[in-house]
Design a protein around this motif. Structure first.
Motif, PDB file in Angstrom:
ATOM      1  N   ASP A   1     -21.110 -46.034 -63.935  1.00 15.10           N
ATOM      2  CA  ASP A   1     -19.590 -46.729 -64.497  1.00 15.10           C
ATOM      3  C   ASP A   1     -19.970 -48.498 -63.786  1.00 15.10           C
ATOM      4  OD1 ASP A   1     -18.408 -44.877 -64.849  1.00 15.10           O
ATOM      5  OD2 ASP A   1     -17.942 -44.245 -62.963  1.00 15.10           O
ATOM      6  N   ARG A   2     -20.659 -49.338 -63.905  1.00 12.58           N
ATOM      7  CA  ARG A   2     -21.133 -50.795 -63.779  1.00 12.58           C
ATOM      8  C   ARG A   2     -20.924 -50.566 -62.157  1.00 12.58           C
ATOM      9  NH1 ARG A   2     -24.772 -51.937 -66.195  1.00 12.58           N
ATOM     10  NH2 ARG A   2     -24.309 -54.361 -65.638  1.00 12.58           N
ATOM     11  N   ARG A   3     -21.092 -50.045 -61.359  1.00  9.20           N
ATOM     12  CA  ARG A   3     -20.533 -50.292 -59.907  1.00  9.20           C
ATOM     13  C   ARG A   3     -22.235 -49.412 -58.593  1.00  9.20           C
ATOM     14  NH1 ARG A   3     -14.924 -48.328 -59.504  1.00  9.20           N
ATOM     15  NH2 ARG A   3     -13.749 -50.365 -59.000  1.00  9.20           N
ATOM     16  N   LEU A   4     -22.946 -50.715 -58.172  1.00  5.18           N
ATOM     17  CA  LEU A   4     -23.597 -49.675 -57.175  1.00  5.18           C
ATOM     18  C   LEU A   4     -23.564 -48.876 -56.365  1.00  5.18           C
ATOM     19  CD1 LEU A   4     -26.321 -50.559 -56.129  1.00  5.18           C
ATOM     20  CD2 LEU A   4     -25.574 -52.138 -54.502  1.00  5.18           C
ATOM     21  N   CYS A   5     -23.680 -47.141 -56.241  1.00  3.21           N
ATOM     22  CA  CYS A   5     -23.236 -46.311 -55.821  1.00  3.21           C
ATOM     23  C   CYS A   5     -24.238 -46.190 -54.199  1.00  3.21           C
ATOM     24  CB  CYS A   5     -22.805 -45.314 -56.403  1.00  3.21           C
ATOM     25  SG  CYS A   5     -21.403 -45.347 -57.472  1.00  3.21           S
ATOM     26  N   GLU A   6     -24.012 -45.843 -52.780  1.00  3.14           N
ATOM     27  CA  GLU A   6     -24.866 -45.938 -52.060  1.00  3.14           C
ATOM     28  C   GLU A   6     -24.631 -44.883 -51.326  1.00  3.14           C
ATOM     29  OE1 GLU A   6     -26.543 -48.035 -48.682  1.00  3.14           O
ATOM     30  OE2 GLU A   6     -24.735 -48.700 -49.063  1.00  3.14           O
ATOM     31  N   ARG A   7     -24.819 -43.422 -51.212  1.00  4.39           N
ATOM     32  CA  ARG A   7     -25.112 -42.299 -50.082  1.00  4.39           C
ATOM     33  C   ARG A   7     -25.080 -43.009 -48.566  1.00  4.39           C
ATOM     34  NH1 ARG A   7     -22.801 -38.321 -49.322  1.00  4.39           N
ATOM     35  NH2 ARG A   7     -22.581 -37.343 -51.935  1.00  4.39           N
ATOM     36  N   LEU A   8     -24.503 -43.224 -48.346  1.00  5.45           N
ATOM     37  CA  LEU A   8     -24.738 -43.480 -46.401  1.00  5.45           C
ATOM     38  C   LEU A   8     -24.014 -42.529 -44.876  1.00  5.45           C
ATOM     39  CD1 LEU A   8     -26.210 -46.225 -45.344  1.00  5.45           C
ATOM     40  CD2 LEU A   8     -23.923 -46.693 -45.381  1.00  5.45           C
ATOM     41  N   GLY A   9     -25.082 -41.249 -44.862  1.00  2.91           N
ATOM     42  CA  GLY A   9     -24.307 -40.177 -43.895  1.00  2.91           C
ATOM     43  C   GLY A   9     -23.683 -39.468 -44.876  1.00  2.91           C
ATOM     44  N   LEU A  10     -22.433 -39.307 -44.162  1.00  2.00           N
ATOM     45  CA  LEU A  10     -21.111 -37.994 -44.731  1.00  2.00           C
ATOM     46  C   LEU A  10     -20.452 -39.037 -45.804  1.00  2.00           C
ATOM     47  CD1 LEU A  10     -19.850 -36.855 -41.309  1.00  2.00           C
ATOM     48  CD2 LEU A  10     -21.824 -36.160 -42.821  1.00  2.00           C
ATOM     49  N   ALA A  11     -21.231 -40.121 -46.150  1.00  2.00           N
ATOM     50  CA  ALA A  11     -19.889 -41.296 -46.848  1.00  2.00           C
ATOM     51  C   ALA A  11     -20.804 -41.802 -48.915  1.00  2.00           C
ATOM     52  CB  ALA A  11     -19.479 -42.597 -46.486  1.00  2.00           C
ATOM     53  N   ARG A  12     -19.739 -41.857 -49.525  1.00  2.00           N
ATOM     54  CA  ARG A  12     -20.824 -42.253 -50.949  1.00  2.00           C
ATOM     55  C   ARG A  12     -19.529 -43.389 -50.919  1.00  2.00           C
ATOM     56  NH1 ARG A  12     -20.212 -38.979 -55.378  1.00  2.00           N
ATOM     57  NH2 ARG A  12     -18.603 -40.596 -56.465  1.00  2.00           N
ATOM     58  N   LEU A  13     -20.079 -44.531 -51.059  1.00  4.36           N
ATOM     59  CA  LEU A  13     -19.198 -45.719 -51.429  1.00  4.36           C
ATOM     60  C   LEU A  13     -19.806 -46.689 -52.754  1.00  4.36           C
ATOM     61  CD1 LEU A  13     -20.778 -45.954 -48.234  1.00  4.36           C
ATOM     62  CD2 LEU A  13     -18.908 -48.327 -47.918  1.00  4.36           C
ATOM     63  N   ALA A  14     -18.402 -46.804 -53.759  1.00  5.24           N
ATOM     64  CA  ALA A  14     -19.206 -47.403 -54.495  1.00  5.24           C
ATOM     65  C   ALA A  14     -18.772 -49.181 -54.544  1.00  5.24           C
ATOM     66  CB  ALA A  14     -18.592 -47.188 -55.799  1.00  5.24           C
ATOM     67  N   PHE A  15     -19.134 -49.733 -54.726  1.00  2.68           N
ATOM     68  CA  PHE A  15     -19.296 -51.476 -54.548  1.00  2.68           C
ATOM     69  C   PHE A  15     -19.073 -52.053 -55.711  1.00  2.68           C
ATOM     70  CE2 PHE A  15     -21.593 -49.971 -50.634  1.00  2.68           C
ATOM     71  CZ  PHE A  15     -20.855 -50.300 -49.646  1.00  2.68           C
ATOM     72  N   ASP A  16     -18.603 -53.292 -55.830  1.00  2.00           N
ATOM     73  CA  ASP A  16     -18.880 -54.001 -57.321  1.00  2.00           C
ATOM     74  C   ASP A  16     -19.399 -54.920 -56.479  1.00  2.00           C
ATOM     75  OD1 ASP A  16     -16.604 -53.018 -58.929  1.00  2.00           O
ATOM     76  OD2 ASP A  16     -15.051 -53.662 -58.102  1.00  2.00           O
ATOM     77  N   LEU A  17     -20.555 -55.430 -57.351  1.00  2.00           N
ATOM     78  CA  LEU A  17     -21.034 -56.797 -57.069  1.00  2.00           C
ATOM     79  C   LEU A  17     -21.193 -57.863 -57.950  1.00  2.00           C
ATOM     80  CD1 LEU A  17     -24.665 -55.162 -56.749  1.00  2.00           C
ATOM     81  CD2 LEU A  17     -23.191 -55.116 -55.089  1.00  2.00           C
ATOM     82  N   GLY A  18     -20.819 -58.905 -57.390  1.00  2.00           N
ATOM     83  CA  GLY A  18     -20.931 -60.003 -57.514  1.00  2.00           C
ATOM     84  C   GLY A  18     -21.992 -61.122 -56.976  1.00  2.00           C
ATOM     85  N   VAL A  19     -22.116 -62.353 -57.743  1.00  2.00           N
ATOM     86  CA  VAL A  19     -22.471 -63.417 -57.442  1.00  2.00           C
ATOM     87  C   VAL A  19     -22.064 -64.251 -56.765  1.00  2.00           C
ATOM     88  CG1 VAL A  19     -24.456 -65.343 -58.009  1.00  2.00           C
ATOM     89  CG2 VAL A  19     -24.763 -62.699 -59.091  1.00  2.00           C
TER      90      VAL A  19
END
Length: 184
Positions: A99-117
């Motif tokens: 969905d146009r977001r960067l997702c990251e699996r880190l241990g027990l967590a799944r995060l989604a990030f909005d990336l900006g410049v």
């Protein structure tokens, strides 16, 4: 016969035209496919409270320390596997786009990030990661808890640099790590 250009990387797809506005060392880290290894230096501070330690353990965040860092990235068109060898600990994660977001699996967590410049004073353009959502063991957590989580990738003195800080309400500092990598 000319070869077709290589497929766009994960960060090239997420940032689109903004990718070209990044400094050379930041682009270099995010424009390759296959396995790559980078070396540099890092400083890591960690929260000391019980809740901070529990949260950091669950996300497999690095221990406090200073010294050498080795970052291994294995990237294809849709997935990147990162392994960051800090002094005394290793942090592994997987990154992908949804969905146009960067997702990251880190241990027990799944995060989604909005990336900006964004332009950072004294450094030029930087990639800025801001939390859009967090799930732990599949359960969504309130987004406002994560306003104190931000990552920046930028260039200073022609060297790739990173600064990642995570602070939560009530819990306080989870981790703050910053440093540089040789990417050329």
């Amino acid at each position: 016969m000319t070869r077709p250009p290589p497929p766009a990387t994960l960060f090239q797809r997420l940032l689109a035209a903004r990718f070209d506005a990044l400094p050379p060392s930041v682009r270099a880290l995010h424009q390759g496919h296959g396995r790559r290894r980078y070396h540099g230096k890092v400083e890591v501070d960690r929260g000391r409270g019980v809740l901070a330690c529990l949260c950091a353990w669950g996300a497999r965040l690095p221990r406090a320390g200073r010294g050498a860092i080795q970052v291994d990235i294995d990237a294809d068109e849709s997935l990147e596997r990162w392994s960051r060898a800090f002094p005394g600990s290793v942090m592994r994660s997987r990154l992908w786009m949804r969905d146009r977001r960067l997702c990251e699996r880190l241990g027990l967590a799944r995060l989604a990030f909005d990336l900006g410049v964004e332009e950072l004073p004294g450094t030029g353009n930087a990639i800025v990661w801001r939390v859009a959502s967090v799930r732990v063991l599949g359960l969504p957590l309130p987004r406002h808890w994560f306003r104190g989580v931000v990552a920046r990738e930028y260039e200073r003195d022609r060297r790739y640099r990173f600064d990642v800080a995570a602070t939560l309400p009530v819990v306080g500092l989870l981790v703050h790590y910053r440093g540089w990598l040789d990417v050329h």
